[in-house]
Design a protein around this motif. Structure first.
Motif, mmCIF file in Angstrom:
data_model
loop_
_atom_site.group_PDB
_atom_site.id
_atom_site.type_symbol
_atom_site.label_atom_id
_atom_site.label_comp_id
_atom_site.label_asym_id
_atom_site.label_seq_id
_atom_site.Cartn_x
_atom_site.Cartn_y
_atom_site.Cartn_z
ATOM 1 N N ALA A 1 0.835 -1.204 0.000
ATOM 2 C CA ALA A 1 0.000 0.000 0.000
ATOM 3 C C ALA A 1 0.869 1.253 0.000
ATOM 4 N N THR A 2 0.312 2.313 -0.559
ATOM 5 C CA THR A 2 1.017 3.591 -0.602
ATOM 6 C C THR A 2 0.001 4.716 -0.667
ATOM 7 N N ALA A 3 0.460 5.925 -0.437
ATOM 8 C CA ALA A 3 -0.365 7.133 -0.611
ATOM 9 C C ALA A 3 0.458 8.098 -1.452
ATOM 10 N N ALA A 4 -0.210 8.791 -2.363
ATOM 11 C CA ALA A 4 0.578 9.592 -3.303
ATOM 12 C C ALA A 4 -0.261 10.643 -4.018
ATOM 13 N N VAL A 5 0.461 11.561 -4.630
ATOM 14 C CA VAL A 5 -0.078 12.496 -5.625
ATOM 15 C C VAL A 5 0.654 12.195 -6.922
ATOM 16 N N ASP A 6 -0.053 12.231 -8.031
ATOM 17 C CA ASP A 6 0.575 11.998 -9.326
ATOM 18 C C ASP A 6 1.752 12.958 -9.497
ATOM 19 N N PRO A 7 2.978 12.451 -9.618
ATOM 20 C CA PRO A 7 4.128 13.353 -9.732
ATOM 21 C C PRO A 7 4.051 14.275 -10.950
ATOM 22 N N LYS A 8 3.440 13.810 -12.034
ATOM 23 C CA LYS A 8 3.271 14.686 -13.202
ATOM 24 C C LYS A 8 2.323 15.830 -12.874
ATOM 25 N N ASP A 9 1.284 15.531 -12.100
ATOM 26 C CA ASP A 9 0.362 16.576 -11.661
ATOM 27 C C ASP A 9 1.079 17.637 -10.838
ATOM 28 N N ILE A 10 1.965 17.195 -9.964
ATOM 29 C CA ILE A 10 2.709 18.139 -9.125
ATOM 30 C C ILE A 10 3.464 19.134 -10.009
ATOM 31 N N GLY A 11 4.172 18.606 -10.993
ATOM 32 C CA GLY A 11 4.919 19.474 -11.907
ATOM 33 C C GLY A 11 4.012 20.423 -12.673
ATOM 34 N N ARG A 12 2.891 19.901 -13.153
ATOM 35 C CA ARG A 12 1.963 20.731 -13.933
ATOM 36 C C ARG A 12 1.355 21.848 -13.077
ATOM 37 N N VAL A 13 0.918 21.488 -11.874
ATOM 38 C CA VAL A 13 0.292 22.488 -10.995
ATOM 39 C C VAL A 13 1.295 23.563 -10.601
ATOM 40 N N GLN A 14 2.511 23.169 -10.304
ATOM 41 C CA GLN A 14 3.543 24.136 -9.929
ATOM 42 C C GLN A 14 3.785 25.150 -11.045
ATOM 43 N N VAL A 15 3.835 24.683 -12.267
ATOM 44 C CA VAL A 15 4.046 25.584 -13.410
ATOM 45 C C VAL A 15 2.857 26.533 -13.578
ATOM 46 N N ARG A 16 1.641 26.034 -13.355
ATOM 47 C CA ARG A 16 0.457 26.912 -13.502
ATOM 48 C C ARG A 16 0.510 28.080 -12.527
ATOM 49 N N TYR A 17 0.914 27.794 -11.286
ATOM 50 C CA TYR A 17 1.006 28.892 -10.321
ATOM 51 C C TYR A 17 2.116 29.867 -10.694
ATOM 52 N N LEU A 18 3.189 29.366 -11.288
ATOM 53 C CA LEU A 18 4.253 30.251 -11.736
ATOM 54 C C LEU A 18 3.753 31.181 -12.839
#
Length: 381
Positions: A306-323
């Motif tokens: 088992a694991t818990a996570a956020v899609d790493p690609k989503d993290i990159g995409r969201v970070q760029v949107r805020y930039l």
């Protein structure tokens, strides 16, 4: 008689002069009206004036709208170890490309002094905006403040930064730790010996440790018998070697009930050591998810369940949107929290291997995050 004739001529002359003066006055008045009608200072009719002002305002609005294409973006990473970081980078690259930007990546290879130097380099090279990945306050603060002084916007990921004007993304780290620890407690019946694989000095790790401390207080019959962890250039392999040594120190079935890992690179190494030792009774619980992680999670012979996570690609995409919101002159929140999901082997197909691109078909809430998306961004494809 002569006197009368002279008086008559004078009267005629006076009448002629008066007539000529009157004509000149009329002519002058007429010319004055004509000049006034062609003057550049003449006020236009009200309807014409309103239309002119509206056109000028629209033109000004178009001119003031920032052109976001062609921006030079710097990404300064503390490390690029493992598939999670690689998929995060893919997300950043894809979103910068969407906005027509040019991305330059700096990787410090876990050298904090090098990361600070690279951040300073990005500022001196006058990039239009800067992204940072991990790093601590001592490493980032001076460079980030320098960037802001030069009007260079900054958005950070997984850093304990508190600098006004900087937006910091995090994954909901305490929540991820709670998800996996509660599953661990459930699976071992609320009692037993566990091993923790964790390392200090990273913002997400520090937040996950807070949840771990609460967990031990909540379950007094669960005991930590070993704890280790180090972030290196080959974290998974180093973790595997250390886990092998701990298994030798606790050789009997029941000596260790489970292993909790605060990073997927730790989960990989611990799982391989346990599997190779044939200690199938020990289960592993981790945090983060990548394609490589998913393959291990779907393997019924692998101890990682088992694991818990956020899609790493989503993290990159969201970070760029805020930039790009910042580049567009918008105010952004100081902290943005990404919502994680819990993933258990039992929720995944047993008859076929899936990738993180397909995971949303089986795990609700995985990938496709719209966080940071603004209406005006639709013009960027």
């Amino acid at each position: 008689m002569l006197k009368q004739r002279n008086e008559k001529k004078r009267n005629q002359t006076r009448r002629l002069v008066v007539t000529l003066l009157a004509c000149m006055a009329l002519l002058t008045t007429a010319c004055g009206v004509k000049q006034s009608g062609t003057s550049s200072t003449q006020e236009p009719p009200a309807s014409q004036s309103s239309s002119t002002e509206k056109t000028a305002a629209n033109s000004s609005g178009e001119q003031n709208k920032p052109d976001l294409r062609g921006k030079r973006i710097a990404l300064v990473m503390q490390f690029n170890t493992g598939t999670f970081s690689q998929q995060y980078l893919e997300g950043v690259q894809a979103e910068v490309k969407r906005f027509g930007g040019e991305l330059t990546t700096f990787v410090a290879e876990n050298d904090k002094a090098k990361m600070a130097s690279q951040l300073d380099m990005a500022v001196n090279q006058k990039f239009d905006a800067i992204l940072t990945d991990h790093g601590d306050v001592q490493t980032l603060e001076a460079g980030v403040k320098k960037a802001l002084q030069q009007q260079i916007p900054v958005v950070a990921f997984d850093a304990l930064l508190d600098v006004p004007g900087v937006t910091v993304l995090e994954q909901g780290d305490e929540q991820m730790a709670e998800m996996t620890l509660e599953q661990l407690a459930k699976d071992i019946g609320g009692k037993g010996n566990i091993v923790k694989v964790w390392v200090a000095g990273f913002a997400p790790m520090e937040r996950r440790q807070l949840a771990y401390e609460k967990f031990l207080k909540k379950y007094p019959d669960i005991k930590e018998v070993a704890a280790f962890g180090a972030a290196t250039n080959n974290t998974a392999l180093d973790t595997q070697a250390k886990m092998e040594a701990i298994l030798k120190q606790h050789p009997n079935k029941g000596d260790i009930a489970a292993v909790w890992t605060a990073w997927d690179e730790f989960a990989k190494g611990a799982s391989r050591a346990i599997q190779q030792a044939g200690r199938t009774e020990i289960k592993v619980y981790g945090i983060d998810m990548s394609d490589e992680d998913l393959q291990m999670l779907q393997d019924k012979n692998n101890p990682w369940v088992a694991t818990a996570a956020v899609d790493p690609k989503d993290i990159g995409r969201v970070q760029v949107r805020y930039l790009y919101q910042k580049l567009n002159g918008e105010e952004t929140a100081a902290t943005v929290k990404l919502e994680p999901v819990f993933i258990h082997r039992n929720e995944l197909p047993a008859d076929k291997q899936v990738s993180t691109n397909e995971l949303s078909q089986h795990i609700a809430g995985w990938s496709g995050s719209k966080q940071g998306e603004q209406d005006w961004m639709s013009e960027y494809k």
